[in-house]
Design a protein around this motif. Structure first.
Motif, PDB file in Angstrom:
ATOM      1  N   THR A  14      10.839  12.296 -11.176  1.00 56.22           N
ATOM      2  CA  THR A  14      10.574  13.719 -10.955  1.00 56.22           C
ATOM      3  C   THR A  14      11.846  14.455 -10.584  1.00 56.22           C
ATOM      4  OG1 THR A  14       8.329  13.211 -10.219  1.00 56.22           O
ATOM      5  CG2 THR A  14       9.194  15.380  -9.652  1.00 56.22           C
ATOM      6  N   VAL A  15      12.658  13.852  -9.716  1.00 51.54           N
ATOM      7  CA  VAL A  15      13.936  14.466  -9.343  1.00 51.54           C
ATOM      8  C   VAL A  15      14.782  14.716 -10.588  1.00 51.54           C
ATOM      9  CG1 VAL A  15      16.141  14.070  -8.177  1.00 51.54           C
ATOM     10  CG2 VAL A  15      14.003  13.574  -6.994  1.00 51.54           C
ATOM     11  N   GLU A  16      14.906  13.710 -11.430  1.00 53.96           N
ATOM     12  CA  GLU A  16      15.754  13.846 -12.618  1.00 53.96           C
ATOM     13  C   GLU A  16      15.184  14.855 -13.601  1.00 53.96           C
ATOM     14  OE1 GLU A  16      16.150   9.820 -13.942  1.00 53.96           O
ATOM     15  OE2 GLU A  16      17.829   9.415 -12.560  1.00 53.96           O
ATOM     16  N   THR A  17      13.855  14.969 -13.659  1.00 51.72           N
ATOM     17  CA  THR A  17      13.239  15.956 -14.536  1.00 51.72           C
ATOM     18  C   THR A  17      13.490  17.376 -14.047  1.00 51.72           C
ATOM     19  OG1 THR A  17      11.478  14.427 -15.187  1.00 51.72           O
ATOM     20  CG2 THR A  17      11.037  16.780 -15.478  1.00 51.72           C
ATOM     21  N   LEU A  18      13.423  17.572 -12.750  1.00 46.40           N
ATOM     22  CA  LEU A  18      13.528  18.914 -12.178  1.00 46.40           C
ATOM     23  C   LEU A  18      14.966  19.407 -12.038  1.00 46.40           C
ATOM     24  CD1 LEU A  18      10.825  18.679  -9.362  1.00 46.40           C
ATOM     25  CD2 LEU A  18      10.663  19.949 -11.507  1.00 46.40           C
ATOM     26  N   LEU A  19      15.929  18.494 -12.010  1.00 45.06           N
ATOM     27  CA  LEU A  19      17.316  18.915 -11.793  1.00 45.06           C
ATOM     28  C   LEU A  19      17.915  19.481 -13.075  1.00 45.06           C
ATOM     29  CD1 LEU A  19      18.954  16.202  -9.492  1.00 45.06           C
ATOM     30  CD2 LEU A  19      18.487  18.595  -8.967  1.00 45.06           C
ATOM     31  N   GLN A  20      18.126  20.785 -13.085  1.00 42.15           N
ATOM     32  CA  GLN A  20      18.802  21.451 -14.194  1.00 42.15           C
ATOM     33  C   GLN A  20      20.239  21.747 -13.775  1.00 42.15           C
ATOM     34  OE1 GLN A  20      17.224  21.818 -17.168  1.00 42.15           O
ATOM     35  NE2 GLN A  20      15.529  20.730 -16.152  1.00 42.15           N
ATOM     36  N   THR A  21      21.175  21.583 -14.709  1.00 43.78           N
ATOM     37  CA  THR A  21      22.593  21.605 -14.349  1.00 43.78           C
ATOM     38  C   THR A  21      23.011  22.887 -13.652  1.00 43.78           C
ATOM     39  OG1 THR A  21      23.138  20.116 -16.171  1.00 43.78           O
ATOM     40  CG2 THR A  21      24.931  21.425 -15.245  1.00 43.78           C
ATOM     41  N   GLU A  22      22.668  24.041 -14.187  1.00 41.47           N
ATOM     42  CA  GLU A  22      23.130  25.293 -13.598  1.00 41.47           C
ATOM     43  C   GLU A  22      22.524  25.510 -12.221  1.00 41.47           C
ATOM     44  OE1 GLU A  22      25.596  27.169 -14.483  1.00 41.47           O
ATOM     45  OE2 GLU A  22      25.930  25.828 -16.188  1.00 41.47           O
ATOM     46  N   ASP A  23      21.231  25.191 -12.067  1.00 42.73           N
ATOM     47  CA  ASP A  23      20.605  25.314 -10.749  1.00 42.73           C
ATOM     48  C   ASP A  23      21.257  24.362  -9.756  1.00 42.73           C
ATOM     49  OD1 ASP A  23      18.854  27.189 -11.719  1.00 42.73           O
ATOM     50  OD2 ASP A  23      17.224  25.768 -12.065  1.00 42.73           O
ATOM     51  N   LEU A  24      21.581  23.168 -10.222  1.00 39.60           N
ATOM     52  CA  LEU A  24      22.218  22.173  -9.362  1.00 39.60           C
ATOM     53  C   LEU A  24      23.591  22.650  -8.906  1.00 39.60           C
ATOM     54  CD1 LEU A  24      22.374  19.340  -8.095  1.00 39.60           C
ATOM     55  CD2 LEU A  24      23.170  18.505 -10.310  1.00 39.60           C
ATOM     56  N   LEU A  25      24.388  23.156  -9.837  1.00 34.53           N
ATOM     57  CA  LEU A  25      25.710  23.673  -9.484  1.00 34.53           C
ATOM     58  C   LEU A  25      25.597  24.808  -8.469  1.00 34.53           C
ATOM     59  CD1 LEU A  25      27.406  23.675 -12.996  1.00 34.53           C
ATOM     60  CD2 LEU A  25      28.208  22.385 -11.013  1.00 34.53           C
ATOM     61  N   SER A  26      24.620  25.664  -8.646  1.00 38.00           N
ATOM     62  CA  SER A  26      24.426  26.782  -7.713  1.00 38.00           C
ATOM     63  C   SER A  26      24.044  26.281  -6.324  1.00 38.00           C
ATOM     64  CB  SER A  26      23.342  27.726  -8.240  1.00 38.00           C
ATOM     65  OG  SER A  26      23.743  28.343  -9.443  1.00 38.00           O
ATOM     66  N   ALA A  27      23.175  25.265  -6.276  1.00 38.13           N
ATOM     67  CA  ALA A  27      22.740  24.730  -4.983  1.00 38.13           C
ATOM     68  C   ALA A  27      23.898  24.067  -4.252  1.00 38.13           C
ATOM     69  CB  ALA A  27      21.595  23.745  -5.188  1.00 38.13           C
ATOM     70  N   VAL A  28      24.732  23.316  -4.971  1.00 38.55           N
ATOM     71  CA  VAL A  28      25.876  22.644  -4.339  1.00 38.55           C
ATOM     72  C   VAL A  28      26.915  23.676  -3.911  1.00 38.55           C
ATOM     73  CG1 VAL A  28      27.756  21.022  -4.702  1.00 38.55           C
ATOM     74  CG2 VAL A  28      25.472  20.484  -5.546  1.00 38.55           C
ATOM     75  N   ARG A  29      27.154  24.675  -4.753  1.00 39.40           N
ATOM     76  CA  ARG A  29      28.076  25.744  -4.370  1.00 39.40           C
ATOM     77  C   ARG A  29      27.580  26.449  -3.113  1.00 39.40           C
ATOM     78  NH1 ARG A  29      29.386  31.030  -4.480  1.00 39.40           N
ATOM     79  NH2 ARG A  29      31.524  31.558  -5.150  1.00 39.40           N
ATOM     80  N   GLU A  30      26.276  26.716  -3.042  1.00 37.55           N
ATOM     81  CA  GLU A  30      25.697  27.358  -1.864  1.00 37.55           C
ATOM     82  C   GLU A  30      25.948  26.520  -0.611  1.00 37.55           C
ATOM     83  OE1 GLU A  30      21.395  28.887  -0.083  1.00 37.55           O
ATOM     84  OE2 GLU A  30      21.470  27.639  -1.879  1.00 37.55           O
ATOM     85  N   ALA A  31      25.816  25.198  -0.733  1.00 34.10           N
ATOM     86  CA  ALA A  31      26.046  24.329   0.423  1.00 34.10           C
ATOM     87  C   ALA A  31      27.473  24.474   0.942  1.00 34.10           C
ATOM     88  CB  ALA A  31      25.777  22.875   0.038  1.00 34.10           C
TER      89      ALA A  31
END
Length: 323
Positions: A14-31
């Protein structure tokens, strides 16, 4: 007390299905930005060696303005290879900061792999020369694969990739996914491969220096992933002294990262670069190092993204968790 309280379990698939690259980059940048703005807290890291030969750690933190609280329990168990399993093991938990009740348990292996790859990608975008065309990567494991994936995404000029495997033998499983994007070959001479590369990525267990310091040429960027515990290192002495050093967290890098070997050297946090609090202009002859030790805030912003997406899509497994 509520007897109908529930807990959401979000597994690897489920994690791998839900992780989209652009959303992931945004979340890590936010951190990274939250950390830079002191809007998110990173609590002291636990990192201990076990009698079984494994290493157990806890990274935790919170973001008060977002009611975000949680931790990742993770570590490295080398004997897992003999069982046919992954040595890195991790689990993430999110909590309600008002009540202390857990909201979700998530597969931390997939999160760690993805967020570390995204962090490396953000570092390349900030620090590597945009015209970088030759890359050398140490390691052929899960993290090496995701780092190379993001490198090819962030640096489209990269066409030549040389990799160093622990066996010093070609790794078909590592090469195959990248053949349509670059010319990828085993490096038989580490120093020579480093010397001709614009970007060097080290993604190994951090057992010691991987090449000689004088192999690193002016203009090189190095992304260092493997040093995340006291005593670990991948860079030889003398490289950090010549480099502009960027870290995810200064204190953490000087405690458990490459910077533990030269804690007196100045370094800049990547969150300060990303939000423009510190200006950085790379000269062609500069050597740069991104010392990544991993922030709890990365795990939390990504886990929050996954939790929200799972709830919205009805994915994951809900179990009863009464008070």
């Amino acid at each position: 007390m509520p007897i109908d309280a529930t807990l959401l379990l979000i597994g690897k698939d489920t994690v791998e299905t839900l992780l989209q690259t652009e959303d992931l980059l945004s979340a890590v940048r936010e951190a990274f930005v939250l950390h830079s703005e002191h809007a998110g807290r990173v609590f002291p890291v636990v990192r201990e060696r076990l009698h079984t030969g494994g290493i157990f750690g806890i990274k935790s933190g919170d973001v008060a303005s977002q009611n975000l609280l949680g931790f990742k329990a993770a570590g490295f168990w080398p004997n897992n290879r003999q069982l046919g399993g992954e040595p890195h093991q991790a689990t993430v938990m999110l909590f309600d900061p008002t009540t202390g009740r857990p909201n979700a348990i998530l597969d931390g292996n997939a999160i760690t792999t993805a967020r570390t790859g995204a962090a490396g990608g953000l570092g390349l975008r900030q620090l590597a020369r945009p015209d970088s065309s030759r890359l050398c990567i140490f390691g052929t494991g899960v993290q090496a694969r995701v780092q190379l994936t993001y490198a090819l995404r962030m640096l489209p000029a990269v066409r030549e990739v040389r990799y160093v495997s622990i066996s010093n033998e070609p790794d078909e499983g590592f090469e195959a996914p990248f053949r349509d994007r670059c010319n990828i070959e085993l490096a038989t001479r580490c120093n020579d491969a480093v010397a001709v590369s614009d970007v060097v990525i080290t993604a190994t267990p951090g057992g010691g220096p991987l090449f000689d310091a004088d192999a690193v040429q002016p203009g090189t960027h190095l992304t260092c992933v493997g040093a995340d515990t006291v005593g670990k290192r991948e860079l030889p002495a003398g490289v950090l002294d010549r480099a502009g050093i960027v870290v995810d967290d200064v204190e953490q890098a000087r405690s458990i990262g490459e910077c533990q070997w030269a804690p007196e050297l100045p370094c800049t946090e990547i969150g300060d670069l990303l939000r423009g609090a510190v200006q950085f202009e790379r000269k062609n002859q500069d050597i740069t190092v991104f010392d990544m030790t991993g922030l709890a805030l990365q795990d939390l912003t990504v886990a929050r993204l996954l939790h929200s997406s799972a709830l919205a899509s009805g994915m994951g497994t809900t179990v009863a968790w009464p008070w």
